[in-house]
Design an enzyme around this catalytic site. Structure first.
Site, PDB file in Angstrom:
ATOM      1  N   GLN A   1       7.454  -6.408  -3.818  1.00  0.00           N
ATOM      2  CA  GLN A   1       6.428  -5.501  -3.284  1.00  0.00           C
ATOM      3  C   GLN A   1       6.234  -5.744  -1.798  1.00  0.00           C
ATOM      4  O   GLN A   1       6.151  -4.806  -1.008  1.00  0.00           O
ATOM      5  CB  GLN A   1       5.080  -5.715  -3.993  1.00  0.00           C
ATOM      6  CG  GLN A   1       5.046  -5.208  -5.410  1.00  0.00           C
ATOM      7  CD  GLN A   1       5.364  -3.749  -5.506  1.00  0.00           C
ATOM      8  OE1 GLN A   1       4.820  -2.944  -4.771  1.00  0.00           O
ATOM      9  NE2 GLN A   1       6.265  -3.399  -6.408  1.00  0.00           N
TER      10      GLN A   1
ATOM     11  N   HIS B   1       8.267  -4.001   0.993  1.00  0.00           N
ATOM     12  CA  HIS B   1       8.120  -2.561   1.241  1.00  0.00           C
ATOM     13  C   HIS B   1       7.480  -2.289   2.591  1.00  0.00           C
ATOM     14  O   HIS B   1       7.855  -1.356   3.304  1.00  0.00           O
ATOM     15  CB  HIS B   1       7.227  -1.927   0.159  1.00  0.00           C
ATOM     16  CG  HIS B   1       7.983  -1.412  -1.018  1.00  0.00           C
ATOM     17  ND1 HIS B   1       8.931  -0.447  -0.929  1.00  0.00           N
ATOM     18  CD2 HIS B   1       7.921  -1.750  -2.329  1.00  0.00           C
ATOM     19  CE1 HIS B   1       9.427  -0.184  -2.134  1.00  0.00           C
ATOM     20  NE2 HIS B   1       8.835  -0.976  -3.001  1.00  0.00           N
TER      21      HIS B   1
ATOM     22  N   GLU C   1      -1.713  -0.845  -8.816  1.00  0.00           N
ATOM     23  CA  GLU C   1      -0.679   0.176  -9.016  1.00  0.00           C
ATOM     24  C   GLU C   1       0.324  -0.325 -10.066  1.00  0.00           C
ATOM     25  O   GLU C   1       0.656   0.387 -11.003  1.00  0.00           O
ATOM     26  CB  GLU C   1       0.019   0.421  -7.674  1.00  0.00           C
ATOM     27  CG  GLU C   1       1.148   1.430  -7.735  1.00  0.00           C
ATOM     28  CD  GLU C   1       1.931   1.482  -6.432  1.00  0.00           C
ATOM     29  OE1 GLU C   1       1.798   0.568  -5.590  1.00  0.00           O
ATOM     30  OE2 GLU C   1       2.712   2.449  -6.274  1.00  0.00           O
ATOM     31  N   HIS C   2       0.788  -1.561  -9.885  1.00  0.00           N
ATOM     32  CA  HIS C   2       1.739  -2.189 -10.816  1.00  0.00           C
ATOM     33  C   HIS C   2       1.125  -3.474 -11.369  1.00  0.00           C
ATOM     34  O   HIS C   2       0.666  -4.310 -10.599  1.00  0.00           O
ATOM     35  CB  HIS C   2       3.033  -2.571 -10.100  1.00  0.00           C
ATOM     36  CG  HIS C   2       3.695  -1.449  -9.363  1.00  0.00           C
ATOM     37  ND1 HIS C   2       3.652  -1.352  -7.991  1.00  0.00           N
ATOM     38  CD2 HIS C   2       4.392  -0.381  -9.808  1.00  0.00           C
ATOM     39  CE1 HIS C   2       4.320  -0.270  -7.613  1.00  0.00           C
ATOM     40  NE2 HIS C   2       4.778   0.345  -8.696  1.00  0.00           N
TER      41      HIS C   2
ATOM     42  N   ASP D   1      10.807   0.922 -10.840  1.00  0.00           N
ATOM     43  CA  ASP D   1      11.056   1.638  -9.580  1.00  0.00           C
ATOM     44  C   ASP D   1      12.265   2.559  -9.697  1.00  0.00           C
ATOM     45  O   ASP D   1      12.358   3.554  -8.979  1.00  0.00           O
ATOM     46  CB  ASP D   1      11.336   0.639  -8.447  1.00  0.00           C
ATOM     47  CG  ASP D   1      10.084  -0.082  -7.985  1.00  0.00           C
ATOM     48  OD1 ASP D   1       8.980   0.427  -8.257  1.00  0.00           O
ATOM     49  OD2 ASP D   1      10.212  -1.156  -7.376  1.00  0.00           O
TER      50      ASP D   1
ATOM     51  N   HIS E   1     -25.760  39.068 -15.733  1.00  0.00           N
ATOM     52  CA  HIS E   1     -25.079  38.314 -16.792  1.00  0.00           C
ATOM     53  C   HIS E   1     -25.612  38.756 -18.150  1.00  0.00           C
ATOM     54  O   HIS E   1     -24.849  39.074 -19.062  1.00  0.00           O
ATOM     55  CB  HIS E   1     -25.319  36.804 -16.613  1.00  0.00           C
ATOM     56  CG  HIS E   1     -24.430  36.152 -15.607  1.00  0.00           C
ATOM     57  ND1 HIS E   1     -24.414  36.516 -14.288  1.00  0.00           N
ATOM     58  CD2 HIS E   1     -23.520  35.143 -15.728  1.00  0.00           C
ATOM     59  CE1 HIS E   1     -23.538  35.758 -13.632  1.00  0.00           C
ATOM     60  NE2 HIS E   1     -22.976  34.914 -14.488  1.00  0.00           N
TER      61      HIS E   1
END
Lengths: 438, 438
Positions: free
Chosen positions: B259, B262, B329-330, B363, B422
């Site tokens: 990670q 990245h 996220e993961h 991934d 209405h």
């Protein structure tokens, strides 16, 4: 007079595009104000809420507590008449029954390689529900926003509603009570959105904020988006009625006016293949306006944004294409073979089929949700549902064998993308080598 | 050194909250620039795209056409080596197989009153896929964004990718080809987003825009939201690894670095109940950094945002609560009884179960989507799926009998909300009375 268009006119495409492009909302630039209010609430919490509510809503939390007590809610529920209460309960029960069908199913399976995959749904932990004050405070909207959250399993549903001068609509409190709202606070505007997103001494923050509001509320929701989830930013309401000649013009006129009375920026459109029906409906609208409580609003909406579009054949592909371009929030099909026509439409928030399904039924007691995509967003979004109150977690599980099977491809792609640690995180598990896994 | 925390420390709550609140993104204020670019493209179309691309990407459309030709795509696909191509095809096939299970089913039923209700799903007509240029151009991301759209039935998938100095990554073109992208244009930045949202002479507008991008792309997507749909605004990537003492520190270190490599703003967190494992992993990270191509990026991320949290018992409710607060996220569960622990977690984009399921498999070739909620948004949102490329239309159908059954409640609520038109739209159909239906 509304806009009158005919597909046979030479300039139809030009005029129709201009009609579709009509700017119905004056987008106030309130962003600077909203930013300041949000920062104030983040820094000063309850004190900021009290100060802003005193100035905006003329309400002093020294006299009236910010949180609405259970006794006050119960009293409001008791105060409303039996007929209205029964109607609210019928609406709630029908909304619940319909939305229970929307609960997504978990998925879990093992593929041919022995890899276990899955999707697991869980409820959002807590939700904030914004309810506007004043005339726009609709108990039906409280039900439409809160019931799907309850069905989804949201444990904590926090309603905020401004009480200008201390006044709350008892019907709104009753609807919140019947729907299952768990907390109610007498705050509104950007300060209420900030309190829900960031929390204060009194109010715990929520994970997602839903519900309609004015330009300040909308700007505040856009600004806190990311910190919390938000629902769509709803625009003025719309209806598209597709009607053949075999309709009572007064019925169609009443449906067009039911949207128009919401807001001067609301839009009511009639598509018909019978020019004389179009004329009759236009006349009926003028007559009915005379006896309408909200005649001024409805007349302005019909005059500025209303439209009557005459087409050759309402069942033609060309008409279906027009319907999809308009992508209306509400689509009424008051014509023969309405079911068949409905199946051919791609873009619409909700479709009301046949001469005896006025859109208004969907506003209250149909069971489906009345929070629907406006301003042509039905091209890419859906109405509010249980799905807005749940989220999905992907599950992946490999054993040594599956890792050996998929590992080489993962390593190849990681190396193609120049991500060495990605490659190593796989390779190190394949050949239990030294520290760097090679 | 990463952030070291222990639940037994007196100041844990304070330090953990500060750690969770770490600002990982410098939010550039590019909004004014982006607004000007969008207005330019809306007014000047292709001419603006050519001018902006010449200045930002040093690319002249007089020499190289804006649209990437089929021959160029085929050539790129041929140029990549067989191993990488096979890996891309395996990834595509597994993504497709998994996402086909996400196609929602239509619902249609008639309730006890004879009211017909339904939910009908249709594909978004057209989608724009933004692909960043340069190093961030990942063919795997093209597959993860395009394949679900194809599975949903999106007819038109338009990819935009900047080609700085004319250079395009052949792997990205190959992935687009394998995924089923229908049009590709050599444009990027806010001007590409504007072209997708509003269209130009060459590019027809789309209904929804997805895909990652820099601050300008993100700001442009926020600005065109409403005119078109957008996906989530993705932040820097994150992993939370929960590991007991029975792990090889090098495996865990490799996952944390996968990670971290990245982006300097990426975040890697380890939760362990074995302090010595934590120390061993920290040491392994330092060793592995020495042989990592993207060591500088990974080292900065680990130093500034990395964390090692020591807890009493990874299976305790307190640890599950911590995991849910991080809402990663993961989430990797490298521990015994990982399945049982996974079932107790509510907030995570994706869970990777067991010691042989490194997040990297997800991934690329797991089959589930790698576009997942970042920055704690797993509390209220889900990863990309087929659901992002379809929309739901509600269906309601009543006959005269059903209208008589539900009409009175609808009228009661309409009158309670002060909406006379209405009420009339329903009452006029119940008692076929005069023009005002009373």
């Amino acid at each position: 007079m509304p806009h009158l268009l005919s597909t046979t006119a030479a300039d139809f495409e030009t005029r129709f595009s201009a009609f579709l492009g009509l700017k119905r909302e004056v987008s106030e630039d309130v962003d600077a104000t909203v930013r300041a209010i949000i920062d104030d609430v983040r820094q000063n919490g309850d004190e900021a809420l009290a100060r802003l509510t005193a100035s905006f809503d003329r309400l002093d939390f020294a006299d009236t507590p910010m949180r609405v007590g259970a006794g006050e809610v119960a009293a409001a529920t008791d105060r409303i008449d039996a007929g209205t209460r029964a109607a609210l309960e019928l609406a709630r029960d029908r909304i619940r029954a319909h939305h229970e069908r929307q609960l997504p199913a978990d998925d879990a399976y093992t593929d041919a390689l022995g890899v276990t995959l899955g999707s697991r749904w869980t409820a959002v932990e807590s939700v904030g529900l914004y309810v506007p004050g004043g005339t726009a405070a609709y108990p039906s909207s409280v039900l439409m926003n809160a019931v799907p959250a309850v069905v989804a399993g949201v444990a904590r549903i926090v309603m905020v509603v401004p009480a200008p001068g201390g006044v709350l609509n008892p019907l709104v409190l009753a609807a919140a009570d019947l729907a299952g709202v768990t907390e109610i606070y007498r705050i509104g505007g950007a300060q209420a959105v900030a309190a829900l997103a960031y929390g204060t001494e009194t109010i715990q923050p929520v994970a997602k904020i839903v519900g309609p509001g004015n330009a300040y509320v909308a700007a505040a929701k856009r600004r806190v988006f990311g910190t919390v989830g938000i629902d769509m930013i709803a625009g003025p309401s719309e209806v598209l009625v597709v009607a053949d000649g075999a309709n009572d013009p007064d019925w169609i006129a009443a449906d067009l006016l039911a949207q128009a009375e919401h807001d001067e920026a609301a839009q009511s459109i009639l598509i018909t293949d019978d020019e004389s029906l179009g004329e009759a409906v236009a006349g009926a609208v003028e007559r009915q306006l005379k006896t309408l409580p909200r005649a001024d609003t409805a007349a302005a909406s019909w005059r500025d944004f209303g439209g009557i579009v005459t087409v050759g054949d309402i069942h033609s592909d060309a008409t279906v294409a027009l319907i999809d371009r308009i992508a209306a929030e509400h689509l009424e099909l008051a014509c023969d073979e309405a079911d068949a026509l409905a199946r051919r439409v791609s873009n619409a928030g909700a479709i009301f089929i046949g001469r005896h399904t006025p859109e208004v039924i969907g506003d209250y007691v149909g069971g489906s949700n009345h929070v629907l995509p406006t301003a042509r967003s039905a091209r890419f979004s859906s109405g509010l549902s249980v799905m807005d109150f749940v989220k999905r977690t992907s599950i992946l599980k490999l054993g040594p064998e599956q890792l050996r099977a998929l590992g080489p491809a993962a390593i190849a792609l990681a190396e193609a993308e120049g991500l060495g640690a990605h490659a190593r995180s796989v390779s190190i598990r394949m050949n239990q080598g030294g520290p760097d896994g090679r």
